[in-house]
Scaffold this active site. Structure first.
Site, PDB file in Angstrom:
ATOM      1  N   LEU A  95       4.735   7.817  -1.624  1.00  0.00           N
ATOM      2  CA  LEU A  95       3.869   8.688  -0.792  1.00  0.00           C
ATOM      3  C   LEU A  95       3.266   7.773   0.512  1.00  0.00           C
ATOM      4  O   LEU A  95       3.064   6.434   0.659  1.00  0.00           O
ATOM      5  CB  LEU A  95       2.598   9.637  -0.843  1.00  0.00           C
ATOM      6  CG  LEU A  95       2.695  10.642  -1.584  1.00  0.00           C
ATOM      7  CD1 LEU A  95       2.154  11.719  -2.592  1.00  0.00           C
ATOM      8  CD2 LEU A  95       3.750  11.544  -1.289  1.00  0.00           C
ATOM      9  N   PRO A  96       3.438   8.323   1.764  1.00  0.00           N
ATOM     10  CA  PRO A  96       2.668   6.920   2.950  1.00  0.00           C
ATOM     11  C   PRO A  96       1.458   6.453   2.694  1.00  0.00           C
ATOM     12  O   PRO A  96       1.148   5.221   3.535  1.00  0.00           O
ATOM     13  CB  PRO A  96       3.012   8.033   4.026  1.00  0.00           C
ATOM     14  CG  PRO A  96       3.899   9.010   3.750  1.00  0.00           C
ATOM     15  CD  PRO A  96       3.716   9.784   2.659  1.00  0.00           C
ATOM     16  N   THR A 128       1.963   2.220  -1.669  1.00  0.00           N
ATOM     17  CA  THR A 128       1.382   1.285  -1.482  1.00  0.00           C
ATOM     18  C   THR A 128      -0.017   1.866  -1.162  1.00  0.00           C
ATOM     19  O   THR A 128       0.636   2.397   0.622  1.00  0.00           O
ATOM     20  CB  THR A 128       2.708   0.320  -0.453  1.00  0.00           C
ATOM     21  OG1 THR A 128       3.727  -0.244  -0.610  1.00  0.00           O
ATOM     22  CG2 THR A 128       1.239  -0.500   0.189  1.00  0.00           C
ATOM     23  N   LYS A 213       1.056  -5.440  -4.792  1.00  0.00           N
ATOM     24  CA  LYS A 213       1.847  -5.410  -3.171  1.00  0.00           C
ATOM     25  C   LYS A 213       1.435  -5.531  -2.224  1.00  0.00           C
ATOM     26  O   LYS A 213       2.207  -6.367  -1.498  1.00  0.00           O
ATOM     27  CB  LYS A 213       2.370  -3.776  -3.706  1.00  0.00           C
ATOM     28  CG  LYS A 213       3.123  -3.174  -2.119  1.00  0.00           C
ATOM     29  CD  LYS A 213       4.257  -3.588  -2.304  1.00  0.00           C
ATOM     30  CE  LYS A 213       5.203  -3.671  -0.672  1.00  0.00           C
ATOM     31  NZ  LYS A 213       5.786  -1.825  -0.977  1.00  0.00           N
ATOM     32  N   LYS A 288       0.268  -1.176   8.163  1.00  0.00           N
ATOM     33  CA  LYS A 288      -0.442  -0.546   8.161  1.00  0.00           C
ATOM     34  C   LYS A 288      -0.719  -1.549   6.374  1.00  0.00           C
ATOM     35  O   LYS A 288      -2.315  -1.271   6.156  1.00  0.00           O
ATOM     36  CB  LYS A 288       0.022   0.516   7.249  1.00  0.00           C
ATOM     37  CG  LYS A 288      -1.273   1.782   6.026  1.00  0.00           C
ATOM     38  CD  LYS A 288       0.437   2.431   5.391  1.00  0.00           C
ATOM     39  CE  LYS A 288       1.140   1.698   3.892  1.00  0.00           C
ATOM     40  NZ  LYS A 288       1.607   2.133   2.509  1.00  0.00           N
TER      41      LYS A 288
END
Length: 341
Positions: A95-96, A128, A213, A288
């Site tokens: 998912l974003p 992430t 990550k 982001k």
């Protein structure tokens, strides 16, 4: 972005893959039924590789056209995360953002279904997100009960397993997974990871995969900024980017941003800089991820000046209208670098 994603997914639906295949007979019985939530450019390809590996996959996404593509191929589609969980041994999410992950797990019709026992014994989040959010969700998962005991387990477990490699690696099944969570669960899920990637690295307890990550992407961003800045300085001093690339790649400055993902248009084929920075890893996603790194550093009281500077630069790129372009466009749109003719 929506047009690019739609075209990309249409290509996915029509394409034939030449990736390794696994016999469904060797899939561990406790991993046979896999739910997959989040069918964007990455998730759709990851789900397809699981299908090709012989897993019984059910999917969900808020994009109804993507669901129809999977349904047309005979794949089970569900209308909510909760419905996916009701028929799955394992659920994978891609998912974003942290808010999306929280909503899918703990929101209305979410995977954890309020306080009720759940069917999946394993949840894997490949999004992430920041390690703090990961640990919050992992705790919520471990506080649920299982509807049926699985191999002496009475509560479900969660692994955070973000990936590196981008869309090409997701399609080819060659992703790298950075995994945090119980090591026993990590080992049990190995067949799943090997069906979607070629490298799986165990990082430690819950949240360490997510931490790895954002650290990886921070290093990638700073590297790209350093290389771009050096190229522009060289151009201003009369050295071509092609010449500097040869020097970097045969000396101590060699790095991924110079030898594999060069940001100067005209120097390297097959990279986003060769196609007007289309495709690749969007600047908005890099901004982001850098914000996640900044927030994590702030929470633990760590001074990270390069993180702050990189965050400001990529945020400005997005504010200037370049958020959909690959992050290597910082060479052109922030530093005003020149194309190599």
């Amino acid at each position: 972005m929506a047009i690019y994603r739609a075209r990309s997914l249409l290509t996915l639906a029509k394409s034939r893959y030449t990736i390794r295949r696994f016999s469904s007979s060797i899939i561990p019985s406790n991993l046979e039924k896999v739910g997959f939530i989040g069918l964007g450019n990455m998730g759709s390809r990851m789900a397809n590789n699981l299908i090709k590996a012989g897993y019984n996959v059910a999917v969900h996404d808020i994009n109804l056209s993507v669901l129809k593509m999977f349904s047309d191929k005979g794949i089970t589609v569900k209308g909510s995360p909760m419905e996916v969980a009701e028929i799955s041994d394992v659920v994978i999410t891609m998912l974003p953002s942290p808010s999306h992950v929280l909503n899918v797990y703990t929101g209305p019709n979410g995977l954890l279904n309020g306080e009720n026992p759940v069917k999946p014994w394993l949840f894997i989040d490949s999004s992430t997100i920041d390690p703090q959010t990961t640990r919050k969700i992992s705790s919520a998962v471990s506080n649920r009960a299982l509807i049926e005991k699985k191999d002496s387990r009475v509560t479900p477990v969660m692994l955070d397993a973000p990936v590196s490699g981008g869309v090409p690696a997701a399609e080819a099944g060659t992703l790298t997974f950075m995994v945090g969570g119980p090591e026993e669960a990590y080992k049990a899920a190995n067949h799943l990871f090997s069906s979607m990637g070629k490298n799986t690295i165990y990082c430690g307890s819950a949240g360490t995969g997510s931490a790895a990550k954002i650290c990886n992407n921070l290093a990638m961003a700073v590297s790209m900024l350093g290389v771009s800045e050096a190229f522009v300085l060289g151009q201003s001093l009369g050295i071509t980017a092609t010449t500097l690339t040869r020097i970097f790649n045969s000396s101590s400055a060699r790095c991924w941003s110079s030898d594999t993902y060069n940001p100067v248009p005209g120097v390297m084929e097959g990279v986003p800089s060769s196609r007007n920075y289309d495709g690749g890893f969007a600047s908005a996603l890099m901004a982001k991820d850098l914000n996640l790194a900044s927030a994590s550093a702030k929470e633990i009281g760590l001074n990270c000046p390069l993180t702050s500077e990189a965050t400001d630069i990529f945020t400005k790129l997005c504010d200037d209208g370049h958020g959909r372009k690959d992050f290597s466009c910082v060479f052109r749109h922030f530093y005003s670098g020149k194309d190599e003719l």
